[in-house]
Scaffold this active site. Structure first.
Site, PDB file in Angstrom:
ATOM      1  N   ASN A  75     -22.257  17.639  42.551  1.00  0.00           N
ATOM      2  CA  ASN A  75     -22.865  16.331  42.794  1.00  0.00           C
ATOM      3  C   ASN A  75     -21.818  15.465  43.497  1.00  0.00           C
ATOM      4  O   ASN A  75     -20.911  14.952  42.855  1.00  0.00           O
ATOM      5  CB  ASN A  75     -23.288  15.718  41.445  1.00  0.00           C
ATOM      6  N   LYS A 113     -22.124  12.643  44.869  1.00  0.00           N
ATOM      7  CA  LYS A 113     -22.339  11.188  44.704  1.00  0.00           C
ATOM      8  C   LYS A 113     -22.160  10.481  46.050  1.00  0.00           C
ATOM      9  O   LYS A 113     -22.496  11.054  47.092  1.00  0.00           O
ATOM     10  CB  LYS A 113     -21.410  10.626  43.627  1.00  0.00           C
ATOM     11  N   HIS A 131     -30.033  10.763  36.804  1.00  0.00           N
ATOM     12  CA  HIS A 131     -28.596  10.770  36.539  1.00  0.00           C
ATOM     13  C   HIS A 131     -28.227   9.474  35.811  1.00  0.00           C
ATOM     14  O   HIS A 131     -28.832   8.424  36.074  1.00  0.00           O
ATOM     15  CB  HIS A 131     -27.820  10.880  37.859  1.00  0.00           C
ATOM     16  N   GLU A 178     -25.952   7.439  36.208  1.00  0.00           N
ATOM     17  CA  GLU A 178     -25.622   6.317  37.105  1.00  0.00           C
ATOM     18  C   GLU A 178     -26.892   5.663  37.636  1.00  0.00           C
ATOM     19  O   GLU A 178     -26.925   4.450  37.853  1.00  0.00           O
ATOM     20  CB  GLU A 178     -24.713   6.814  38.247  1.00  0.00           C
ATOM     21  N   GLU A 235     -25.444  15.679  30.254  1.00  0.00           N
ATOM     22  CA  GLU A 235     -24.251  14.988  30.727  1.00  0.00           C
ATOM     23  C   GLU A 235     -23.944  13.808  29.804  1.00  0.00           C
ATOM     24  O   GLU A 235     -24.528  12.723  29.979  1.00  0.00           O
ATOM     25  CB  GLU A 235     -24.472  14.458  32.150  1.00  0.00           C
ATOM     26  N   GLY A 294     -16.908  11.373  34.897  1.00  0.00           N
ATOM     27  CA  GLY A 294     -15.890  10.699  35.702  1.00  0.00           C
ATOM     28  C   GLY A 294     -14.692  10.200  34.913  1.00  0.00           C
ATOM     29  O   GLY A 294     -13.843   9.490  35.447  1.00  0.00           O
ATOM     30  N   SER A 309     -16.959  15.810  33.683  1.00  0.00           N
ATOM     31  CA  SER A 309     -15.557  16.235  33.818  1.00  0.00           C
ATOM     32  C   SER A 309     -15.360  17.741  33.699  1.00  0.00           C
ATOM     33  O   SER A 309     -14.331  18.199  33.193  1.00  0.00           O
ATOM     34  CB  SER A 309     -14.669  15.494  32.812  1.00  0.00           C
TER      35      SER A 309
HETATM   36  P1  PGA Z   1     -17.863  14.350  36.863  1.00  0.00           P
HETATM   37  O1  PGA Z   1     -19.385  13.970  37.220  1.00  0.00           O
HETATM   38  O2  PGA Z   1     -17.737  15.828  36.959  1.00  0.00           O
HETATM   39  O3  PGA Z   1     -17.030  13.607  37.898  1.00  0.00           O
HETATM   40  O4  PGA Z   1     -17.618  13.859  35.470  1.00  0.00           O
HETATM   41  C1  PGA Z   1     -20.457  14.751  36.779  1.00  0.00           C
HETATM   42  C2  PGA Z   1     -21.761  14.107  37.149  1.00  0.00           C
HETATM   43  O5  PGA Z   1     -21.864  12.871  37.106  1.00  0.00           O
HETATM   44  O6  PGA Z   1     -22.739  14.805  37.506  1.00  0.00           O
END
Ligand code: PGA
Length: 252
Positions: A9, A11, A94, A96, A166, A172, A211
């Site tokens: 992803n 982003k 997601h 976000e 998640e 993140g 992560s």
């Molecule tokens: P990350 O993001 O691996 O940077 O934690 C995962 C995601 O938001 O899909």
């Protein structure tokens, strides 16, 4: 059926040239057919990257879509449009999107349905915040998001569904869920799906996200109900993404 699905992803990252270079870095690494590789670049590059990838062994999808097929929805892109340019998947819900853009479970459910109607495989994201975990609400949150997100989805569509667990506190932050925490959540999700849908529930791919990186991928991917990863930060580096694919390949 593939054994693992390893998804990146991106982003809102990578300028055009960087996006091409990243895809080339991923294409240069030959994966075994048992591992499906998938990328979610920004919208702007989807059409171009679809052609660039051609028929090579890399799937591609969008990070979001709207549920109407067309109309006066400024700034939105439909699942129908994604399908017509050859997209395979779309991330829906997601965290976000839920927190920054205020998406709720009803909207998310409509998007999941629209993906199915347009032959796009939805990757439905669910997961609890830190506060919800501390308040011991993790399973309640997971169950509510699953129930509402999958409302009125016909059984015959479900084997095309992907779910990404998640935990919001792991996204993140560099701190992933421990194998115990992730395993517990994934077992709960699998049980929920099998109870509700019978055997089809066993076919649904469950990705862990939050992560995931080369250092922790093996301990997570080794768990029974983890069928892959939705990777943010580490997917922006071809070597790290390829390493995670290699780790998936090494698991029996
Ligand atoms: P990350 O993001 O691996 O940077 O934690 C995962 C995601 O938001 O899909």
């Amino acid at each position: 059926m593939n054994k693992f699905l390893i998804a990146g992803n991106w982003k809102m990252n990578k300028l055009y040239d960087e996006a091409i270079a990243l895809v080339d870095g991923i294409l240069n690494y030959n994966a075994h057919p048992n591992v499906e590789k998938l990328i979610f670049p920004p919208y702007l590059y989807l059409n171009e990257l679809r052609r660039h990838i051609d028929n090579q062994s890399l799937s591609i999808g969008a990070q979001n879509c709207y549920y109407e097929n067309n109309g006066a929805f400024t700034g939105e892109v439909s699942a129908d449009m994604l399908n017509k340019i050859g997209m395979d998947y779309c991330i829906i819900g997601h965290s976000e999107r839920r927190t920054i853009f205020g998406e709720d479970d009803v909207l998310i459910n409509n998007k999941v349905k629209s993906c199915f109607d347009n032959n796009i495989k939805p990757v439905l994201c669910i997961g609890e915040t830190l506060k919800e975990r501390e308040d011991e609400l993790t399973f309640n949150v997971i169950e509510k998001q699953l129930k509402l997100g999958l409302k009125d989805i016909p059984l015959e569509k479900l084997s095309e569904l992907v779910i990404a667990y998640e935990p919001v506190w792991a996204i993140g932050t560099g701190v992933s869920a421990s194998p115990e925490q992730a395993g517990e959540a994934h077992n709960y999700i699998r049980k929920f799906l099998v109870n509700k849908y019978g055997n089809v529930g066993n076919e649904i791919f469950l990705l862990y996200g939050g992560s995931m990186k080369p250092e922790n991928a093996e301990s997570l991917l080794n768990l029974e109900n983890i069928n892959g990863g939705l990777i943010g930060g580490a997917s922006l580096d071809a070597d790290k993404f390829n390493k995670i694919v290699e780790i998936a390949l090494s698991i029996d």
